[in-house]
Scaffold this motif. Structure first.
Motif, mmCIF file in Angstrom:
data_model
loop_
_atom_site.group_PDB
_atom_site.id
_atom_site.type_symbol
_atom_site.label_atom_id
_atom_site.label_comp_id
_atom_site.label_asym_id
_atom_site.label_seq_id
_atom_site.Cartn_x
_atom_site.Cartn_y
_atom_site.Cartn_z
ATOM 1 N N ASP A 5 39.302 46.760 48.409
ATOM 2 C CA ASP A 5 39.097 47.651 47.337
ATOM 3 C C ASP A 5 37.681 48.446 47.463
ATOM 4 O O ASP A 5 37.416 49.393 46.626
ATOM 5 C CB ASP A 5 38.702 46.896 45.783
ATOM 6 C CG ASP A 5 37.473 45.990 46.027
ATOM 7 O OD1 ASP A 5 36.599 46.045 46.729
ATOM 8 O OD2 ASP A 5 37.512 45.153 45.063
ATOM 9 N N HIS A 6 37.170 48.537 48.541
ATOM 10 C CA HIS A 6 35.802 49.484 48.829
ATOM 11 C C HIS A 6 34.938 49.264 47.879
ATOM 12 O O HIS A 6 34.215 50.430 47.578
ATOM 13 C CB HIS A 6 36.490 50.719 49.231
ATOM 14 C CG HIS A 6 37.224 50.781 50.348
ATOM 15 N ND1 HIS A 6 36.772 50.920 51.521
ATOM 16 C CD2 HIS A 6 38.604 50.756 50.661
ATOM 17 C CE1 HIS A 6 37.838 50.932 52.691
ATOM 18 N NE2 HIS A 6 38.805 50.580 51.960
ATOM 19 N N GLY A 7 34.584 48.201 47.073
ATOM 20 C CA GLY A 7 33.482 48.135 46.060
ATOM 21 C C GLY A 7 34.186 48.877 44.598
ATOM 22 O O GLY A 7 33.317 49.057 43.827
ATOM 23 N N MET A 8 35.426 49.097 44.768
ATOM 24 C CA MET A 8 35.854 49.984 43.409
ATOM 25 C C MET A 8 36.502 48.824 42.516
ATOM 26 O O MET A 8 37.163 48.067 43.109
ATOM 27 C CB MET A 8 36.812 51.087 43.814
ATOM 28 C CG MET A 8 36.107 52.330 44.389
ATOM 29 S SD MET A 8 37.386 53.524 44.758
ATOM 30 C CE MET A 8 36.645 54.340 46.009
ATOM 31 N N ARG A 9 36.469 49.277 41.296
ATOM 32 C CA ARG A 9 37.368 48.484 40.231
ATOM 33 C C ARG A 9 38.741 49.030 40.049
ATOM 34 O O ARG A 9 38.766 50.167 39.457
ATOM 35 C CB ARG A 9 36.712 48.197 38.811
ATOM 36 C CG ARG A 9 37.288 47.439 37.755
ATOM 37 C CD ARG A 9 36.401 47.512 36.462
ATOM 38 N NE ARG A 9 36.086 48.539 36.106
ATOM 39 C CZ ARG A 9 37.032 49.309 35.245
ATOM 40 N NH1 ARG A 9 38.025 48.695 34.643
ATOM 41 N NH2 ARG A 9 36.665 50.582 34.389
ATOM 42 N N ILE A 10 39.935 48.396 40.297
ATOM 43 C CA ILE A 10 41.214 48.697 40.346
ATOM 44 C C ILE A 10 41.366 48.849 38.772
ATOM 45 O O ILE A 10 41.540 47.892 38.084
ATOM 46 C CB ILE A 10 41.919 47.964 41.126
ATOM 47 C CG1 ILE A 10 41.627 47.826 42.529
ATOM 48 C CG2 ILE A 10 43.442 48.618 40.975
ATOM 49 C CD1 ILE A 10 41.448 48.957 43.278
ATOM 50 N N ILE A 11 41.969 50.141 38.412
ATOM 51 C CA ILE A 11 42.379 50.315 36.763
ATOM 52 C C ILE A 11 44.155 50.429 36.840
ATOM 53 O O ILE A 11 44.382 50.571 35.873
ATOM 54 C CB ILE A 11 41.814 51.190 36.317
ATOM 55 C CG1 ILE A 11 41.606 52.809 37.021
ATOM 56 C CG2 ILE A 11 40.054 51.039 36.051
ATOM 57 C CD1 ILE A 11 41.059 53.832 36.145
#
Length: 146
Positions: free
Chosen positions: A122-128
């Protein structure tokens, strides 16, 4: 026209903090009646009822509705232009697109919870949101090719 469809559009506009105008209600009702519709198709549907509604006005209204979260803009491979559909609360679905005729149908998320796909990283991202387009050949096109 279904009375529930007519009443739904003004309520959605008000809930999103948008002014209720005849043109916005007409555009939203067109999308409620015909999901996966382009701006050109919405404009064509309104032309008979609203002679004065220009295509740039329809584009502007679709932009306002999209920004307000009432409508979702859907970009699909090989589609001539963006398509629009009414967005519902907690709606997490994907699309099935015929590669021959372009027909688009909704497909429920395989796992039923947003997001339904989990990337390998996720490369440090929160999936929405996860957007999947299943490309297929519809039964009508399949029969035509036989």
């Amino acid at each position: 026209m279904d009375l529930n469809v007519t009443l739904e559009a003004p309520e959605r506009l008000r809930a999103a903090g948008l002014r209720v105008t005849v043109q916005r209600v007409a555009v939203l009702n067109a999308l409620i009646s015909r999901p996966h519709t382009s701006a050109d198709s919405v404009h064509g549907a309104l032309r008979d009822t609203f002679n004065g509604v220009a295509l740039p006005t329809v584009h502007g209204i679709l932009g306002d509705l999209t920004n307000a979260g009432i409508v979702r803009r859907v970009s699909l491979p090989d589609a001539a232009s963006a398509l629009y559909e009414v967005q519902h609360a907690d709606d997490n679905h994907h699309h099935l697109q015929c590669v021959r005729c372009g027909r688009v149908e909704d497909v429920a998320c395989a796992l039923g919870a947003a997001p339904c796909l989990h990337p390998s990283h996720d490369h440090g991202m929160r999936i929405i949101e996860a957007s999947v387009t299943y490309r297929a050949i519809c039964s009508d096109c399949e029969r035509k090719s036989e």
